[in-house]
Design an enzyme around this catalytic site. Structure first.
Site, mmCIF file in Angstrom:
data_model
loop_
_atom_site.group_PDB
_atom_site.id
_atom_site.type_symbol
_atom_site.label_atom_id
_atom_site.label_comp_id
_atom_site.label_asym_id
_atom_site.label_seq_id
_atom_site.Cartn_x
_atom_site.Cartn_y
_atom_site.Cartn_z
ATOM 1 N N MET A 25 39.606 39.141 33.377
ATOM 2 C CA MET A 25 39.811 40.210 33.587
ATOM 3 C C MET A 25 41.182 40.560 33.586
ATOM 4 O O MET A 25 41.216 41.980 34.623
ATOM 5 C CB MET A 25 39.444 39.820 35.422
ATOM 6 C CG MET A 25 37.341 39.660 35.287
ATOM 7 S SD MET A 25 36.497 40.391 37.126
ATOM 8 C CE MET A 25 37.983 40.185 38.032
ATOM 9 N N HIS A 32 47.257 32.389 33.005
ATOM 10 C CA HIS A 32 46.602 32.653 32.502
ATOM 11 C C HIS A 32 47.046 32.482 30.963
ATOM 12 O O HIS A 32 46.521 32.149 30.032
ATOM 13 C CB HIS A 32 46.001 34.599 32.112
ATOM 14 C CG HIS A 32 45.103 34.878 32.844
ATOM 15 N ND1 HIS A 32 45.664 35.646 34.212
ATOM 16 C CD2 HIS A 32 43.942 35.140 33.784
ATOM 17 C CE1 HIS A 32 45.070 36.296 35.284
ATOM 18 N NE2 HIS A 32 44.030 35.512 34.592
ATOM 19 N N GLN A 56 30.615 41.086 40.007
ATOM 20 C CA GLN A 56 30.997 40.018 41.037
ATOM 21 C C GLN A 56 31.860 40.487 41.926
ATOM 22 O O GLN A 56 32.144 39.835 42.581
ATOM 23 C CB GLN A 56 31.998 38.815 40.001
ATOM 24 C CG GLN A 56 33.168 39.633 39.344
ATOM 25 C CD GLN A 56 33.650 38.043 38.269
ATOM 26 O OE1 GLN A 56 33.422 38.583 38.025
ATOM 27 N NE2 GLN A 56 35.120 37.414 38.929
#
Length: 248
Positions: A25, A32, A56
């Site tokens: 995201m 990440h 979400q």
């Protein structure tokens, strides 16, 4: 690095012998990047998606505040030799206006799912869509979101998706705090306390002791639970919700 936005552009990419996929995201950090590096080491092509998935978020304010430093993110991905940055268009991903979703009936009722209704339906649905679009050989997820990792791994198996879902160990700051995009939202005094979440769940005699110690420090505890050989925790500092887990 090729930046792709539309489904048509993505499907026009030439075939590759193996595709490593990292769905994110955005608001990228070393956690990440550890996924990207593993994907780079194990696949011919690396695809990273950046999509702040509204499905979400059960709190509209949390969605609004979620950091979106897209230019910085793209520069980081380019430095890691990412082949394709996929920035999906919302109206293509959710052209059905959420008519269809993926739902799991057991594990989503526990831990994060117990207090975040609809969260995992949103996660599983968007990951299913992304898997169908990217068609990865392998997909990489951090163990910090261990419940999410487990659910996605089981979904891939249950629906015969043919993707190997790989968990990558949690990357931590020097003081032990699990790296998270939401850490950027912590106030300075909250950031000083935040590493205690990991320290306490790692050393407490049981989940009840951990809950009490966190509450004493000023955390607003959502849960601390021992499930299947792991201790899972979620707690708020101010408006920021932190999660972590450790193997028992």
């Amino acid at each position: 690095m090729k930046i792709v936005k539309s489904v048509a552009e993505l499907r026009a990419l030439p075939e590759s012998r193996s595709v490593g996929f990292v769905p994110t995201m955005g608001a990228l950090h070393d956690g990440h990047l550890s996924l990207v590096r593993k994907a780079r080491a194990e696949n011919e092509r690396v695809v990273v998606s950046i999509f702040v998935n509204p499905a979400q978020f059960n709190d509209p304010e949390d969605l609004r505040r979620y950091p979106r430093p897209i230019e910085k993110d793209l520069a980081m991905l380019a430095r890691e030799n990412t082949d394709v940055a996929f920035l999906p268009i919302h109206d293509e991903i959710y052209g059905d206006r959420f008519r269809f979703e993926v739902r799991e009936k057991e594990f989503t009722k526990m831990l994060c799912g117990a207090t975040r209704p609809g969260h995992f339906e949103g996660v599983l649905t968007v990951v299913m869509k992304l898997f169908c679009l990217v068609r990865p050989t392998r997909a990489y997820f951090g163990e910090k979101d261990f419940q999410q990792l487990s659910l996605i791994r089981d979904m891939a198996k249950s629906f015969f998706l043919g993707v190997d879902v790989i968990g990558v160990p949690t990357v931590r700051e020097a003081d032990g705090l699990a790296m998270s995009s939401r850490n950027l939202l912590l106030k300075s005094e909250e950031r000083e306390i935040a590493p205690r979440l990991y320290q306490i769940i790692k050393t407490a005699a049981d989940a009840g002791v951990a809950r009490r110690e966190l509450s004493t420090l000023g955390f607003r505890v959502d849960y601390v639970e021992d499930v299947a050989g792991r201790r899972f925790a979620a707690a708020f500092l101010g408006s920021v919700r932190l999660i972590d887990n450790v193997e028992l």
